[in-house]
Enzyme design. Structure first.
Site, PDB file in Angstrom:
ATOM      1  N   ASP A   1      -2.230   5.718  -5.156  1.00  0.00           N
ATOM      2  CA  ASP A   1      -2.498   4.850  -4.012  1.00  0.00           C
ATOM      3  C   ASP A   1      -2.787   3.426  -4.473  1.00  0.00           C
ATOM      4  O   ASP A   1      -3.881   3.119  -4.937  1.00  0.00           O
ATOM      5  CB  ASP A   1      -3.685   5.413  -3.219  1.00  0.00           C
ATOM      6  CG  ASP A   1      -3.943   4.643  -1.939  1.00  0.00           C
ATOM      7  OD1 ASP A   1      -3.190   3.707  -1.635  1.00  0.00           O
ATOM      8  OD2 ASP A   1      -4.905   4.983  -1.235  1.00  0.00           O
TER       9      ASP A   1
ATOM     10  N   ASP B   1       0.824  -1.208   0.000  1.00  0.00           N
ATOM     11  CA  ASP B   1       0.000   0.000   0.000  1.00  0.00           C
ATOM     12  C   ASP B   1       0.859   1.260   0.000  1.00  0.00           C
ATOM     13  O   ASP B   1       1.506   1.576   0.996  1.00  0.00           O
ATOM     14  CB  ASP B   1      -0.896  -0.029   1.241  1.00  0.00           C
ATOM     15  CG  ASP B   1      -1.789   1.184   1.358  1.00  0.00           C
ATOM     16  OD1 ASP B   1      -2.054   1.826   0.330  1.00  0.00           O
ATOM     17  OD2 ASP B   1      -2.224   1.484   2.480  1.00  0.00           O
TER      18      ASP B   1
END
Length: 420
Positions: free
Chosen positions: A293, A107
């Site tokens: 992201d 992430d």
């Protein structure tokens, strides 16, 4: 992000302006220090997919009400992108020993390494593999408490250290947060054991060292870069891949364009404009910020801007002829990155077998509301407060089309069209 992992930290941005580079030529990686790690792809269970559609569709329906954006802004900081995904990508890491593996979501929207621990006995924890530090000879106690609030609940943990095995890289004394308590639906029904944050160290609390920063300090990589190739579906024979120490040219179709990071917290870059069918409809006033992201499968936009975009798209009236919807273009440093309708529109059809798996009550009612729409645009509203925001979030919908390179040496993000 942006399941899949119901997770995204409350963010505090400190932003500053930097000039943008245009393009760079291919860098020839050293195969001795470049590691290509296969990512596991898995579609989530029906209930998780339904929750994803429920969030997106119901938010889009509410945006038609002029009062929605104003009301929602008051609490918008609590709506987080990591809560809803329809496809998850995980990698295996070893903790304590190479064979003691855990599935983690990689992430770029967070910085800590969180791992499910046997210290947590709540439902969301015990359904997954749990880390037992007493079984590790390399465990190092730090006993620092860490509490983080997320959009769908909160996590409590104890930060300690242990040896991490990631691909062929060994990292001794790596900080990790053992989850001790989970409040909310953060882990429930999701097929992974933790999250490995790849954002800048400024995001990590208490000066804890993120995994990639530890790699940089150890000098184990040819270049301080990592890259993602996301296959479009789990049956893609080329498979998803995470590369450490460079990138994989075999996944790149054409030139790579690099864009400077303007906020060393998230991987945040600046867009010149956002167009709909090459038309400026006011989505990006002179310039706007984009957060890249990998932990979010969908996209987000500021409330007012998303309302403007959805009214222009008029998705509901075009579900049976998706190809007639407009192309969305993100202009970054005079480079156009386009999303076609079939890339940002998702169907909301469920069959009888899927209906049988849903819970009764509110979930079923929400599904009925969702089915009033045959398709949805995969965007949700999210206001990031000033001075850090407003900002758009580019999730995996964008990143499946564009191969992404995250370069800490030059503080830049590179995009190239991904080979199919």
């Amino acid at each position: 992000m942006m399941n899949t992992f119901y997770l995204q930290c409350l963010v505090v941005y400190i932003s500053y302006s930097m000039n943008i580079e245009s393009r760079q030529k291919f860098l020839e990686p050293d195969p001795n220090k470049v590691y290509h790690i296969r990512l596991q792809e898995k579609e989530t269970k029906v209930h998780d997919t339904q929750s994803f559609y429920k969030l997106v569709a119901l938010n889009q329906n509410q945006l038609k009400d002029p009062s929605f954006a104003q009301i929602s802004k008051q609490g918008s900081q609590y709506m987080k992108m990591h809560n809803y995904k329809n496809i998850q990508y995980t990698a295996d890491i070893g903790i304590g020993s190479p064979g003691n593996t855990f599935k983690v979501v990689l992430d770029t929207g967070s910085a800590n390494l969180w791992i499910d621990s046997d210290r947590c006995q709540e439902e969301g924890c015990i359904r997954h593999k749990q880390y037992k530090h007493e079984d590790s000879q390399s465990f190092l106690p730090l006993n620092q408490e860490l509490n983080v609030e997320f959009g769908s609940g909160d996590l409590k943990g104890i930060v300690n250290a242990d040896t991490i095995f990631f691909g062929e890289v060994t990292l001794p004394k790596q900080n990790l947060a053992e989850i001790t308590s989970e409040n909310g639906a953060i882990f429930r029904d999701l097929d992974f054991d933790g999250i490995l944050g790849l954002a800048y160290p400024k995001m990590a609390p208490k000066d804890f060292n993120p995994v990639f920063d530890n790699m940089m300090e150890q000098g184990v990589l040819q270049r301080n870069q990592f890259a993602f190739y996301f296959a479009k579906d789990a049956n893609d024979i080329s498979h998803s891949e995470f590369t450490l120490g460079g990138y994989n040219p075999s996944h790149v179709d054409g030139d790579i364009h690099y864009h400077k990071v303007i906020d060393k917290y998230y991987w945040m870059i600046k867009a010149d404009n956002i167009l709909v069918n090459n038309k400026d409809i006011g989505l990006c006033n002179r310039s706007c910020r984009l957060v890249v992201d990998t932990g979010s499968s969908i996209m987000s936009a500021p409330f007012d801007d998303l309302g403007t975009l959805l009214r222009e798209l008029n998705v509901r009236s075009h579900c049976h002829e998706i190809n007639t919807l407009p192309i969305i273009t993100f202009q970054i440093d005079n480079v156009d990155y386009t999303l076609e309708p079939n890339e940002y529109i998702k169907p909301t059809n469920f069959d009888g077998a899927q209906l049988a798996e849903l819970n009764e009550g509110d979930d079923l009612q929400a599904l009925i509301e969702v089915n009033n729409w045959d398709c949805i645009a995969a965007f949700i509203p999210l206001d990031i407060q000033q001075p850090q925001g407003p900002a758009w979030i580019l999730g995996d919908i964008f990143l499946r089309k564009y191969y992404s390179i995250f370069d800490r040496e030059n503080d830049s993000v590179g995009f190239a069209k991904a080979k199919k």
